[in-house]
Structures are given as C-alpha cells and as structure tokens.
Design a protein around this motif. Structure first.
Motif, PDB file in Angstrom:
ATOM      1  N   UNK A   5       0.729  -1.341   0.192  1.00  0.00           N
ATOM      2  CA  UNK A   5       0.112  -0.220   0.003  1.00  0.00           C
ATOM      3  C   UNK A   5       0.730   1.140   0.233  1.00  0.00           C
ATOM      4  N   UNK A   6       2.701   0.844   0.230  1.00  0.00           N
ATOM      5  CA  UNK A   6       3.149   2.165  -0.250  1.00  0.00           C
ATOM      6  C   UNK A   6       2.876   2.454  -1.590  1.00  0.00           C
ATOM      7  N   UNK A   7       2.931   4.602  -1.198  1.00  0.00           N
ATOM      8  CA  UNK A   7       2.762   4.907  -2.781  1.00  0.00           C
ATOM      9  C   UNK A   7       4.253   4.932  -3.080  1.00  0.00           C
ATOM     10  N   UNK A   8       4.392   5.453  -4.783  1.00  0.00           N
ATOM     11  CA  UNK A   8       5.925   5.726  -4.969  1.00  0.00           C
ATOM     12  C   UNK A   8       5.961   7.251  -4.197  1.00  0.00           C
ATOM     13  N   UNK A   9       7.619   7.202  -4.052  1.00  0.00           N
ATOM     14  CA  UNK A   9       7.716   8.452  -3.003  1.00  0.00           C
ATOM     15  C   UNK A   9       7.431   9.781  -4.722  1.00  0.00           C
ATOM     16  N   UNK A  13      14.082  13.850  -2.464  1.00  0.00           N
ATOM     17  CA  UNK A  13      14.229  14.013  -0.872  1.00  0.00           C
ATOM     18  C   UNK A  13      13.120  13.774  -0.235  1.00  0.00           C
ATOM     19  N   UNK A  14      11.693  13.054  -0.351  1.00  0.00           N
ATOM     20  CA  UNK A  14      10.844  11.882   0.496  1.00  0.00           C
ATOM     21  C   UNK A  14      11.785  10.901  -0.143  1.00  0.00           C
ATOM     22  N   UNK A  15      12.322   9.925  -1.070  1.00  0.00           N
ATOM     23  CA  UNK A  15      12.684   8.632  -1.253  1.00  0.00           C
ATOM     24  C   UNK A  15      13.895   8.722  -0.036  1.00  0.00           C
ATOM     25  N   UNK A  16      14.710   9.794   0.528  1.00  0.00           N
ATOM     26  CA  UNK A  16      15.891   9.966   1.462  1.00  0.00           C
ATOM     27  C   UNK A  16      15.688   9.585   2.665  1.00  0.00           C
ATOM     28  N   UNK A  17      14.357  10.127   3.351  1.00  0.00           N
ATOM     29  CA  UNK A  17      14.272   9.926   3.850  1.00  0.00           C
ATOM     30  C   UNK A  17      13.304   9.198   4.418  1.00  0.00           C
ATOM     31  N   UNK A  18      12.744   8.156   3.935  1.00  0.00           N
ATOM     32  CA  UNK A  18      12.095   6.885   3.599  1.00  0.00           C
ATOM     33  C   UNK A  18      13.378   5.894   3.773  1.00  0.00           C
ATOM     34  N   UNK A  19      14.005   6.278   2.744  1.00  0.00           N
ATOM     35  CA  UNK A  19      15.049   5.028   3.000  1.00  0.00           C
ATOM     36  C   UNK A  19      15.891   5.215   4.003  1.00  0.00           C
ATOM     37  N   UNK A  20      16.485   6.229   4.499  1.00  0.00           N
ATOM     38  CA  UNK A  20      16.749   6.420   6.271  1.00  0.00           C
ATOM     39  C   UNK A  20      16.515   6.287   7.272  1.00  0.00           C
ATOM     40  N   UNK A  21      14.755   6.322   7.010  1.00  0.00           N
ATOM     41  CA  UNK A  21      13.821   6.124   8.121  1.00  0.00           C
ATOM     42  C   UNK A  21      13.651   4.521   8.262  1.00  0.00           C
ATOM     43  N   UNK A  39      18.761  12.231  -6.695  1.00  0.00           N
ATOM     44  CA  UNK A  39      18.760  13.419  -7.693  1.00  0.00           C
ATOM     45  C   UNK A  39      18.110  13.182  -8.754  1.00  0.00           C
ATOM     46  N   UNK A  40      18.535  10.980  -9.291  1.00  0.00           N
ATOM     47  CA  UNK A  40      18.013  10.423  -9.954  1.00  0.00           C
ATOM     48  C   UNK A  40      16.690  10.931 -10.618  1.00  0.00           C
ATOM     49  N   UNK A  41      15.665   9.944  -9.314  1.00  0.00           N
ATOM     50  CA  UNK A  41      14.320  10.402  -9.156  1.00  0.00           C
ATOM     51  C   UNK A  41      14.043  11.384  -9.239  1.00  0.00           C
ATOM     52  N   UNK A  42      14.822  12.299  -9.003  1.00  0.00           N
ATOM     53  CA  UNK A  42      13.662  13.969  -8.770  1.00  0.00           C
ATOM     54  C   UNK A  42      14.404  14.508 -10.727  1.00  0.00           C
ATOM     55  N   UNK A  43      15.457  13.504 -11.611  1.00  0.00           N
ATOM     56  CA  UNK A  43      15.705  14.154 -12.811  1.00  0.00           C
ATOM     57  C   UNK A  43      14.727  13.567 -13.708  1.00  0.00           C
ATOM     58  N   UNK A  44      14.295  12.502 -13.390  1.00  0.00           N
ATOM     59  CA  UNK A  44      13.324  11.377 -14.064  1.00  0.00           C
ATOM     60  C   UNK A  44      11.314  12.203 -14.477  1.00  0.00           C
ATOM     61  N   UNK A  45      11.832  13.132 -12.461  1.00  0.00           N
ATOM     62  CA  UNK A  45      10.437  12.914 -12.183  1.00  0.00           C
ATOM     63  C   UNK A  45      10.177  14.474 -13.498  1.00  0.00           C
TER      64      UNK A  45
END
Length: 91
Positions: A5-9, A13-21, A39-45
């Motif tokens: 049920x998790x939504x993609x980041x 920044x959200x990806x980084x926070x989730x991974x670190x959590x 950074x790659x996620x931000x560029x892709x988005x």
C-alpha cells in the motif's frame, strides 16, 4: 502501512527520508549512492513532467522524433535503479 500500500515517493528528498527511516545507512559511500538515487528520481520526475506537457515526440527536420526528455527520463530511471540495487534495497 504495508509494502503493497505504499505510494511511490514524490521527490528525491522523500525517497532519501524513507530509506533512512527504514534502513541503517551510515557509511559515506552508501549515503553518496542514496544521494545519486534521490537526484536521479528528481531528474526523472522533471523530465516526465515535460513529456506530459509537451508530448512524447517533437518535430524534426526529417519528421517527428522522440522528445529529448524521453532519453533524460530513461537515463535517470536507470541511474535510480542502479543506485538502489547497489544499496541492496528492494524496489
């Protein structure tokens, strides 16, 4: 929240926070890889937002051709996947 049920980041920044959590990442190299993934996620988005606005093809001298943002999105997603794989994280 379960994995199903998790939504993609919505940002790097959200990806980084989730991974670190969720994971104990403390090495400098692993943190650098996580930064690459974010950074790659931000560029892709960003590239996908351009594609949504402008379409998948652009006019070319010999007819329609793929929008340059399509390659940017693809390459960024590949960097994201490679960084996540190097960190041994599930996608």
């Amino acid at each position: 929240m379960t994995k199903a049920t998790k939504k993609p980041p919505k940002s790097g920044n959200e990806l980084r926070r989730r991974v670190l959590d969720e994971h104990a990442i403390d090495s400098t190299a692993a943190l650098a890889l996580l930064d690459v993934a974010a950074q790659a996620l931000d560029q892709a988005l960003a590239a996908e937002a351009v594609l949504t606005k402008e379409g998948l093809v652009v006019p070319g001298s010999r007819g329609p051709r793929p929008h340059p943002a399509a390659a940017i999105a693809r390459d960024a997603r590949m960097r994201l996947l490679a960084a996540m794989k190097s960190l041994h994280l599930e996608l």
